[in-house]
Motif scaffolding. Structure first.
Motif, PDB file in Angstrom:
ATOM      1  N   LEU A  95       0.638  -0.940   0.124  1.00  0.00           N
ATOM      2  CA  LEU A  95      -0.045  -0.011  -0.005  1.00  0.00           C
ATOM      3  C   LEU A  95       1.310   1.348   0.121  1.00  0.00           C
ATOM      4  O   LEU A  95       1.957   1.293   0.460  1.00  0.00           O
ATOM      5  CB  LEU A  95      -0.680   0.156   1.228  1.00  0.00           C
ATOM      6  N   ASP A  96       0.693   2.029  -0.426  1.00  0.00           N
ATOM      7  CA  ASP A  96       0.984   3.788  -0.798  1.00  0.00           C
ATOM      8  C   ASP A  96       0.882   4.063  -0.148  1.00  0.00           C
ATOM      9  O   ASP A  96       0.113   3.503   1.165  1.00  0.00           O
ATOM     10  CB  ASP A  96       1.159   4.392  -2.523  1.00  0.00           C
ATOM     11  N   GLU A  97       1.298   5.940   0.046  1.00  0.00           N
ATOM     12  CA  GLU A  97       0.409   6.784   1.248  1.00  0.00           C
ATOM     13  C   GLU A  97      -0.911   6.933   1.018  1.00  0.00           C
ATOM     14  O   GLU A  97      -1.336   7.055   2.405  1.00  0.00           O
ATOM     15  CB  GLU A  97       1.131   8.225   0.801  1.00  0.00           C
ATOM     16  N   GLN A  98      -1.232   6.203   0.408  1.00  0.00           N
ATOM     17  CA  GLN A  98      -2.743   6.663   0.401  1.00  0.00           C
ATOM     18  C   GLN A  98      -3.839   5.704   0.494  1.00  0.00           C
ATOM     19  O   GLN A  98      -4.865   5.989   0.033  1.00  0.00           O
ATOM     20  CB  GLN A  98      -3.380   7.005  -1.192  1.00  0.00           C
ATOM     21  N   GLY A  99      -2.603   4.357   0.952  1.00  0.00           N
ATOM     22  CA  GLY A  99      -3.165   3.147   1.271  1.00  0.00           C
ATOM     23  C   GLY A  99      -4.254   2.719   0.010  1.00  0.00           C
ATOM     24  O   GLY A  99      -4.327   1.757   0.298  1.00  0.00           O
ATOM     25  N   GLN A 100      -3.544   2.665  -0.716  1.00  0.00           N
ATOM     26  CA  GLN A 100      -3.786   2.441  -2.226  1.00  0.00           C
ATOM     27  C   GLN A 100      -2.742   1.359  -2.841  1.00  0.00           C
ATOM     28  O   GLN A 100      -1.188   1.834  -2.231  1.00  0.00           O
ATOM     29  CB  GLN A 100      -3.652   3.260  -3.351  1.00  0.00           C
ATOM     30  N   ALA A 101      -2.819  -0.199  -3.340  1.00  0.00           N
ATOM     31  CA  ALA A 101      -1.778  -1.013  -3.694  1.00  0.00           C
ATOM     32  C   ALA A 101      -1.540  -0.670  -4.801  1.00  0.00           C
ATOM     33  O   ALA A 101      -2.133  -0.105  -5.721  1.00  0.00           O
ATOM     34  CB  ALA A 101      -2.896  -2.157  -3.855  1.00  0.00           C
ATOM     35  N   LEU A 102      -0.179  -0.477  -5.000  1.00  0.00           N
ATOM     36  CA  LEU A 102       0.644  -0.822  -5.984  1.00  0.00           C
ATOM     37  C   LEU A 102       0.283  -1.904  -7.013  1.00  0.00           C
ATOM     38  O   LEU A 102      -0.110  -2.959  -6.823  1.00  0.00           O
ATOM     39  CB  LEU A 102       2.325  -0.640  -6.243  1.00  0.00           C
ATOM     40  N   ARG A 103       0.234  -1.278  -8.329  1.00  0.00           N
ATOM     41  CA  ARG A 103       0.178  -2.429  -9.333  1.00  0.00           C
ATOM     42  C   ARG A 103       0.872  -2.965  -9.851  1.00  0.00           C
ATOM     43  O   ARG A 103       1.283  -3.947 -10.748  1.00  0.00           O
ATOM     44  CB  ARG A 103      -0.054  -2.013 -10.644  1.00  0.00           C
ATOM     45  N   ARG A 104       2.538  -2.601  -9.593  1.00  0.00           N
ATOM     46  CA  ARG A 104       3.651  -3.308  -9.804  1.00  0.00           C
ATOM     47  C   ARG A 104       3.785  -4.589  -9.771  1.00  0.00           C
ATOM     48  O   ARG A 104       3.026  -4.494  -8.258  1.00  0.00           O
ATOM     49  CB  ARG A 104       5.354  -2.209 -10.194  1.00  0.00           C
ATOM     50  N   ARG A 105       4.554  -5.371 -10.210  1.00  0.00           N
ATOM     51  CA  ARG A 105       4.602  -6.768  -9.401  1.00  0.00           C
ATOM     52  C   ARG A 105       6.197  -7.353  -9.180  1.00  0.00           C
ATOM     53  O   ARG A 105       7.030  -6.787 -10.187  1.00  0.00           O
ATOM     54  CB  ARG A 105       4.720  -7.568 -10.456  1.00  0.00           C
TER      55      ARG A 105
END
Length: 321
Positions: free
Chosen positions: A301-311
């Protein structure tokens, strides 16, 4: 110099904890009453696991350290080890330095060399380590539960960053390269922390192939998933405090770098004070980087709590080039 002269000169030492050590066809060890034996083995192959230019003293240290790290992940106390060594030739200076690095770490953990084998061939080091742990108190990969906190010890990614510099993919300041190279060549097995976490951690593994890969083993064995807080994890790349590592490279080093030999472990939220006490007792920093969830998989999760799409792909001996 013959095989047995080589063993006598560089590797034969009196044993104090084993019943019988080097010199017979088998070593003999007694398990302490109420304890289980913990056994692990690792192989290091030149060109695959270490560079041909590595200081042999550092190589001796690392060869044992990677095995002690497995004992740490199990919460076991080191007891003894076996060494199998293939050598292209007998090089007295190399053997003296290698054995010094090996025994310095072994003596630090009261872990005795009790046997093994030597032969001629491409440089290959195989160590089998034995430890003991009170019956039923071993840390396993299968105990993580939804709601548990997720922790790592020490710092992550430094060894991978050094490897990128060796490969010529990045230029590091001299002091940063020296520090990251030391982390790659002489890792610190977290034995004291592993023992301190008995009865506290719900699951544990050591980080040899990368955080995501080794955490994945815990999640698979426990039937759960995890969420990692990336901003917190980013602080674990030690050199970022003195040198601005590009974010994409930092993420790769931290999440899938490998060769860290730190512990990744889980513990119930009510055990936070106990985890802190174990950290203090073992003089090993730990960082809470996420949460165990019921849904399978790992979200970073990034700073906004969103999951990174990169594998991110961790090291695999047969998939890696």
């Amino acid at each position: 110099m013959g095989e047995f002269d080589l063993i006598d000169r560089y590797f034969k030492k009196p044993v104090r904890r084993a019943d019988v050590g080097i010199g017979d066809d088998c070593a003999l060890l007694s398990a302490a009453p109420g304890h289980q034996l913990a056994i692990s083995t690792d192989m290091l192959v030149e060109g695959r696991h270490f560079l041909s230019t590595v200081n042999p003293q550092h190589l001796g240290h690392k060869a044992l350290a990677v095995n002690l790290s497995d004992l740490a992940a199990c919460g076991a106390r080191p007891k003894a080890f076996l060494l199998s060594l293939a050598l292209p030739r007998v090089d007295p200076a190399w053997l003296q330095s290698f054995s010094e690095g090996l025994f310095q770490l072994a003596d630090l953990h009261a872990c005795e060399l009790v046997g093994g084998d030597t032969t001629q061939g491409p440089l290959n080091i195989c160590i089998t380590v034995l430890g003991d742990v009170p019956h039923g108190q071993a840390l396993l990969r299968s105990g993580a539960r939804a709601g548990d906190d997720l922790y790592v010890s020490g710092t992550l990614g430094d060894a991978r960053l050094a490897l990128e510099a060796f490969r010529g993919h990045i230029s590091l300041p001299e002091s940063v390269f020296a520090d990251t190279r030391a982390r790659m060549e002489t890792p610190t097995p977290r034995v004291q922390l592993g023992m301190a976490l008995r009865g506290i951690a719900s699951a544990a593994a050591d980080i040899s192939d990368g955080l995501l890969g080794d955490l994945g083993h815990i999640l698979k064995a426990s039937g759960v998933g995890a969420a990692i807080d990336l901003p917190t994890a980013e602080t674990l790349l030690a050199c970022r405090a003195t040198w601005h590592c590009p974010s994409e490279l930092a993420h790769t080093c931290i999440l899938s770098g490998g060769d860290d030999y730190e512990l990744v472990f889980t513990a119930p939220t009510h055990a936070r004070e106990q985890v802190l006490a174990a950290s203090v007792q073992s003089q090993t920093p730990v960082t809470r980087i996420g949460t165990i969830r019921a849904a399978p998989g790992i979200d970073v999760l990034d700073e906004q709590g969103q999951a990174l799409r990169r594998r991110f792909t961790s090291f695999d001996h047969f998939a890696a080039p």
